[in-house]
Design an enzyme around this catalytic site. Structure first.
Site, mmCIF file in Angstrom:
data_model
loop_
_atom_site.group_PDB
_atom_site.id
_atom_site.type_symbol
_atom_site.label_atom_id
_atom_site.label_comp_id
_atom_site.label_asym_id
_atom_site.label_seq_id
_atom_site.Cartn_x
_atom_site.Cartn_y
_atom_site.Cartn_z
ATOM 1 N N TYR A 169 0.847 -1.186 0.000
ATOM 2 C CA TYR A 169 0.000 0.000 0.000
ATOM 3 C C TYR A 169 0.879 1.231 0.000
ATOM 4 O O TYR A 169 1.842 1.315 0.764
ATOM 5 C CB TYR A 169 -0.905 0.003 1.241
ATOM 6 C CG TYR A 169 -1.830 1.198 1.341
ATOM 7 C CD1 TYR A 169 -2.852 1.369 0.422
ATOM 8 C CD2 TYR A 169 -1.684 2.131 2.356
ATOM 9 C CE1 TYR A 169 -3.709 2.462 0.515
ATOM 10 C CE2 TYR A 169 -2.542 3.222 2.463
ATOM 11 C CZ TYR A 169 -3.549 3.382 1.538
ATOM 12 O OH TYR A 169 -4.393 4.460 1.638
ATOM 13 N N ASP A 194 9.190 3.052 0.109
ATOM 14 C CA ASP A 194 8.097 3.681 0.835
ATOM 15 C C ASP A 194 8.242 3.295 2.304
ATOM 16 O O ASP A 194 7.856 2.199 2.709
ATOM 17 C CB ASP A 194 6.748 3.238 0.272
ATOM 18 C CG ASP A 194 5.581 3.913 0.987
ATOM 19 O OD1 ASP A 194 5.841 4.669 1.957
ATOM 20 O OD2 ASP A 194 4.425 3.688 0.590
ATOM 21 N N LYS A 202 3.631 9.041 8.948
ATOM 22 C CA LYS A 202 3.329 8.437 10.258
ATOM 23 C C LYS A 202 4.245 8.940 11.383
ATOM 24 O O LYS A 202 4.026 10.039 11.880
ATOM 25 C CB LYS A 202 3.315 6.917 10.117
ATOM 26 C CG LYS A 202 2.214 6.511 9.124
ATOM 27 C CD LYS A 202 1.795 5.074 9.117
ATOM 28 C CE LYS A 202 0.515 4.934 8.325
ATOM 29 N NZ LYS A 202 0.618 4.170 7.092
HETATM 30 C C1 LIG Z 1 0.010 4.667 5.702
HETATM 31 C C2 LIG Z 1 0.832 4.447 4.511
HETATM 32 C C3 LIG Z 1 0.761 5.316 3.395
HETATM 33 C C4 LIG Z 1 -0.257 6.420 3.300
HETATM 34 O O1 LIG Z 1 -0.056 7.402 4.243
HETATM 35 P P1 LIG Z 1 -1.291 8.402 4.585
HETATM 36 O O2 LIG Z 1 -0.692 9.363 5.553
HETATM 37 O O3 LIG Z 1 -2.365 7.547 5.133
HETATM 38 O O4 LIG Z 1 -1.677 9.047 3.305
HETATM 39 C C5 LIG Z 1 1.639 5.108 2.350
HETATM 40 N N1 LIG Z 1 2.531 4.102 2.383
HETATM 41 C C6 LIG Z 1 2.620 3.254 3.416
HETATM 42 C C7 LIG Z 1 3.641 2.186 3.407
HETATM 43 C C8 LIG Z 1 1.771 3.386 4.506
HETATM 44 O O5 LIG Z 1 1.825 2.512 5.506
#
Ligand SMILES: *Cc1c(COP(=O)(O)O)cnc(C)c1O
Length: 431
Positions: free
Chosen positions: A146, A241, A269
């Site tokens: 994701y 990511d 995060k």
């Molecule tokens: C949570 C997450 C996102 C998205 O971040 P948001 O602040 O919810 O837009 C993207 N990549 C990873 C790996 C994530 O865990």
């Protein structure tokens, strides 16, 4: 069983005004059934709901709370900023330089960094930058990973979409979908094949170096290094990511843990300490293409605002000052071993995956190394497990395909309580 009358009332009202009653899908308890709990107050490792029930929290706002909720240093810093600085200017502020410099010091791949307001913004911007830099259109991602809700990523995209059983979203154009190629996690041959079939057309390979949105799936040794080698050989931008695993599995993220350096890194995060923050950065040569220095456009009215940066900056400073990582590892091992004992006692062969303080108990006996092995998990059993834990005052993610986060403020007593509750919940899940 806790009384949740007020949560039920609020959810009924919310559904009238907010789609599905929530501002982010996985909060809605769709995959585990029941009513989402409305929280009223957070404190350390605990949350109290609107009916007065208290829960031990292993979601940690979906990752940010590595130091728990309302850390005294972070709240003090926020209070200071509110009273003495302001919430936003729309002009440069000194704090932006401070956090950028600190990030470049901490995260191996960063030479320059741009602050944004969410993980989604970070990944969308990083992919645009990779496309602009290479002059190519296609990207390779991994099934089950994701990267936020940008159009390019909503193709086989992990927990949110996975739990709703809608891996592809209407509204994503065919053209966009065609530019996103899906490879198999931990399978370098699947990546090489896509690169070969799309020779000279792949701008970026984006990966969660510790996948955390299909449960937890660590990259196998050598896999990330092989991706690095392939990207270098083919002129493809490698994007890690690290929105979830950054500052979580190690201060310098998965790239410092595994010793593989991507071209670009996306963050979120933890970097916001509970406020909306994201960032992307990497090699100077690529980052110099970002506007206004370069021609790849990217902007944000509230990007780098003092309140958000204060929480992020203070979080990073505490992580540096206190180095909680050995303690997090020790605590996570206690949970892992305790759950393992419980499984053994009950004759269950379920799999646990863990990297540092992010872990997942999969309701399957199949080793989970990618998306297709993850979905062998029995989500019905997980649902019963989740509700039993909730009834015992333990709040875990309302989806099989999410991580359990241990924070610096979970005490050994909390862990012991959790291991006991895990035993009961495993018994309940088998009924
Ligand atoms: C949570 C997450 C996102 C998205 O971040 P948001 O602040 O919810 O837009 C993207 N990549 C990873 C790996 C994530 O865990």
């Amino acid at each position: 069983m806790p009384q949740i009358t007020k949560s039920i009332e609020l959810f009924e009202k919310a559904k009238k005004f907010i789609p599905g009653g929530v501002n982010s899908p996985v909060r809605a308890f769709k995959s585990v059934g029941g009513t989402p709990i409305y929280m009223a107050k957070g404190s350390g490792a605990y949350m109290t709901d609107v009916d007065g029930n208290t829960y031990l929290d292993y979601v940690g706002s979906w990752g940010p709370f590595i130091l728990g909720s309302m850390h005294p240093r972070i709240t003090a810093a926020l209070e200071y900023t509110l009273k003495n600085i302001g919430t936003s200017f729309g002009t440069p502020i000194e704090m932006e330089i401070e956090i950028a410099e600190l990030l470049c010091k901490i995260v191996p791949s960063l030479e320059m960094v741009r602050m944004v307001n969410s993980g989604t913004e970070a990944t969308m911007s990083a992919v645009r930058l990779a496309r602009g830099y290479t002059g190519r259109d296609k990207i390779i991602k991994f099934e089950g990973c994701y990267h936020g809700h940008g159009d390019s990523f909503l193709i086989k995209a992990g927990s949110g979409a996975l739990t709703l059983g809608a891996p592809d979203s209407p509204g994503v154009t065919k053209g966009t979908a065609m530019d996103t190629l899906n490879a198999t996690y931990n399978d370098i041959e699947s990546v090489k094949l896509l690169v070969q079939e799309n020779k000279g057309q792949v701008a970026a390979i984006i990966i969660e170096p510790v996948a955390g949105n299909t449960g937890v799936i660590p990259a196998q040794p050598g896999f990330l290094a092989a991706l690095r080698e392939l990207c270098t050989a083919e002129g493809i931008v490698l994007i890690f990511d690290e929105v979830m695993c950054g500052f979580r599995v190690a201060l310098g993220g998965a790239q410092s843990l595994y010793g593989v350096t991507p071209d670009l890194t996306t963050m979120g995060k933890i970097i916001g300490g509970g406020l909306p923050v994201g960032a992307f950065g990497g090699k100077r040569e690529i980052m110099e293409r970002v506007a206004p220095l370069g021609d790849v456009y990217q902007a944000g009215t509230l990007s780098g605002n003092p309140l958000a940066l204060t929480a992020g900056l203070e979080t990073l400073k505490i992580l540096i000052d206190e180095n909680p990582y050995p303690e997090l590892e020790r605590k996570a091992k206690i949970i892992e071993a305790g759950f393992s004992d419980n499984l053994k006692k009950l004759g269950l062969n379920y799999v646990q995956n863990r990297v540092g303080s992010m872990s997942c108990l999969f309701f399957t006996g199949t080793p989970v190394v990618n998306y297709s092995t993850a979905i062998t998990a029995n989500v019905k059993k997980h649902g019963k497990y989740f509700h039993s834990l909730l009834d015992q005052g333990i709040y875990t993610a309302p989806s099989q395909f999410e991580a359990m986060f241990i924070s610096a403020v979970h005490t050994d007593e909390d862990l012991e309580k959790t291991i006991k509750a895990n035993y009961n919940a495993l018994v309940a899940s088998e009924k």
